[in-house]
Design a protein around this motif. Sequence first.
Motif, PDB file in Angstrom:
ATOM      1  N   THR A   1      -5.267   6.711  -6.559  1.00 66.73           N
ATOM      2  CA  THR A   1      -4.586   7.198  -5.361  1.00 66.73           C
ATOM      3  C   THR A   1      -3.231   7.798  -5.697  1.00 66.73           C
ATOM      4  OG1 THR A   1      -5.708   5.521  -4.024  1.00 66.73           O
ATOM      5  CG2 THR A   1      -3.745   6.511  -3.089  1.00 66.73           C
ATOM      6  N   THR A   2      -2.528   7.191  -6.633  1.00 66.28           N
ATOM      7  CA  THR A   2      -1.214   7.694  -7.029  1.00 66.28           C
ATOM      8  C   THR A   2      -1.325   9.035  -7.737  1.00 66.28           C
ATOM      9  OG1 THR A   2      -0.386   5.423  -7.242  1.00 66.28           O
ATOM     10  CG2 THR A   2       0.867   7.156  -8.348  1.00 66.28           C
ATOM     11  N   ARG A   3      -2.354   9.169  -8.611  1.00 70.79           N
ATOM     12  CA  ARG A   3      -2.490  10.405  -9.404  1.00 70.79           C
ATOM     13  C   ARG A   3      -3.373  11.453  -8.733  1.00 70.79           C
ATOM     14  NH1 ARG A   3      -4.616   7.717 -14.827  1.00 70.79           N
ATOM     15  NH2 ARG A   3      -6.419   7.905 -13.466  1.00 70.79           N
ATOM     16  N   ARG A   4      -4.129  11.021  -7.738  1.00 64.75           N
ATOM     17  CA  ARG A   4      -5.094  11.881  -7.052  1.00 64.75           C
ATOM     18  C   ARG A   4      -6.167  12.395  -7.998  1.00 64.75           C
ATOM     19  NH1 ARG A   4      -3.871  12.172  -2.082  1.00 64.75           N
ATOM     20  NH2 ARG A   4      -5.433  13.782  -1.642  1.00 64.75           N
TER      21      ARG A   4
ATOM     22  N   MET B   1       2.663   0.302 -12.930  1.00 63.22           N
ATOM     23  CA  MET B   1       2.367   0.529 -11.531  1.00 63.22           C
ATOM     24  C   MET B   1       3.147  -0.432 -10.653  1.00 63.22           C
ATOM     25  SD  MET B   1      -1.629   1.422 -11.313  1.00 63.22           S
ATOM     26  CE  MET B   1      -2.073  -0.249 -11.661  1.00 63.22           C
TER      27      MET B   1
ATOM     28  N   ARG C   1     -13.191   7.285  -6.710  1.00 59.73           N
ATOM     29  CA  ARG C   1     -11.931   6.705  -7.179  1.00 59.73           C
ATOM     30  C   ARG C   1     -12.060   6.075  -8.566  1.00 59.73           C
ATOM     31  NH1 ARG C   1     -11.007   9.637  -3.848  1.00 59.73           N
ATOM     32  NH2 ARG C   1      -9.805   9.424  -1.925  1.00 59.73           N
TER      33      ARG C   1
ATOM     34  N   LEU D   1      -5.513   1.991  -7.025  1.00 53.94           N
ATOM     35  CA  LEU D   1      -4.109   2.337  -6.869  1.00 53.94           C
ATOM     36  C   LEU D   1      -3.716   3.449  -7.839  1.00 53.94           C
ATOM     37  CD1 LEU D   1      -1.525   1.632  -5.354  1.00 53.94           C
ATOM     38  CD2 LEU D   1      -1.020  -0.049  -7.128  1.00 53.94           C
ATOM     39  N   THR D   2      -4.192   3.366  -9.074  1.00 55.88           N
ATOM     40  CA  THR D   2      -3.928   4.408 -10.060  1.00 55.88           C
ATOM     41  C   THR D   2      -4.499   5.739  -9.601  1.00 55.88           C
ATOM     42  OG1 THR D   2      -3.925   2.804 -11.879  1.00 55.88           O
ATOM     43  CG2 THR D   2      -4.286   5.111 -12.459  1.00 55.88           C
TER      44      THR D   2
ATOM     45  N   ASP E   1       0.840  -1.205   0.000  1.00 58.25           N
ATOM     46  CA  ASP E   1       0.000   0.000   0.000  1.00 58.25           C
ATOM     47  C   ASP E   1       0.875   1.256   0.000  1.00 58.25           C
ATOM     48  OD1 ASP E   1      -1.842   1.983   0.363  1.00 58.25           O
ATOM     49  OD2 ASP E   1      -2.757   1.111   2.156  1.00 58.25           O
ATOM     50  N   PRO E   2       0.822   2.053  -1.082  1.00 61.58           N
ATOM     51  CA  PRO E   2       1.650   3.264  -1.120  1.00 61.58           C
ATOM     52  C   PRO E   2       1.172   4.339  -0.156  1.00 61.58           C
ATOM     53  CG  PRO E   2       0.179   3.224  -3.000  1.00 61.58           C
ATOM     54  CD  PRO E   2       0.007   1.902  -2.303  1.00 61.58           C
ATOM     55  N   THR E   3      -0.020   4.169   0.419  1.00 56.67           N
ATOM     56  CA  THR E   3      -0.543   5.165   1.358  1.00 56.67           C
ATOM     57  C   THR E   3      -0.231   4.807   2.809  1.00 56.67           C
ATOM     58  OG1 THR E   3      -2.731   4.116   1.661  1.00 56.67           O
ATOM     59  CG2 THR E   3      -2.461   5.570  -0.232  1.00 56.67           C
TER      60      THR E   3
END
Length: 297
Positions: free
Chosen positions: A145-148, A297, A225, A142-143, A106-108
Amino acid sequence: MASDVELAAMRHAITLSALGLGTTSPNPPVGCVILDQHGTTVGTGFHRRKGEPHAEVHALTTAGEAARGGTAVVTLEPCNHVGVTPACRQELLDAGISRVIIGVIDPTSRGEGGAAMLAAAGVQVETDVLRDEALTVLGPWLTATTRRRPYLTWAYAPNDRRHQAAEGHLLLHLRGGADLVVTDKTLDEGIPGGHAPGHFALPDEADIGVGLPQWLSAAYAVGVRSVLVIGHERGDALRPYMHAVDEVIIAAPRADPSQTLDTVDPHLPPIGFRLVDIATSAELLICRLQRHAREEM
């Protein structure tokens, strides 16, 4: 290295995670399977929506004491912070889990992350197990969340006398996997009322006309999302912003075997997209294209 039993459990967990699509946002759709010390499945669970127990908690509750000394197989790294619900990392430790198999990191994660904390506590941890398969469900979240900004899918049918029926089929088939559905006339949740009150809201439909990037940012800010756009009228507005489109799904009346993608739509495949799936029904040919960047990713 994950065993065959653990790999099968991960695929089971991935399947379970898909049951949260369209309702978990802004949280990720996650699935979990608990194996006892003998490798028998004793608990399963998935995350339904923000504010409710996470996948690990549902699975541990089902497993009860059989979880002690067992293995947790989870599609996304267990969370490491206390928010609306307790930290899943601590729930796994309290249950006596001795091994954790993780599909996607999880990148968050806050601080060191759940995987690192579990390992520091003496739990065997294996990561990136069937990661690509787990991303079939987690990828859009995930995409985004990464790009917001939300993951955007445009689905439509070629213009002919049967295109409205084809687009109706697409809407029925696809809407349950999206947070937000935009048609030529409406804007609504993919599963009406499916998201947690207080953690999700519909963006202002009028803002679409201001510019797609700004509207997507506003939609992300209220919990969206994934967005599904159905039809030509809205889709025509997407053409100048194809860099913001992640998937294109095209339905055409089923024709002769010589039919190719350029006969379905002469504008496709667009630069930067790849054909990832072709499905047929009794009446339709459905082509799905995905942006190449998803692979990175």
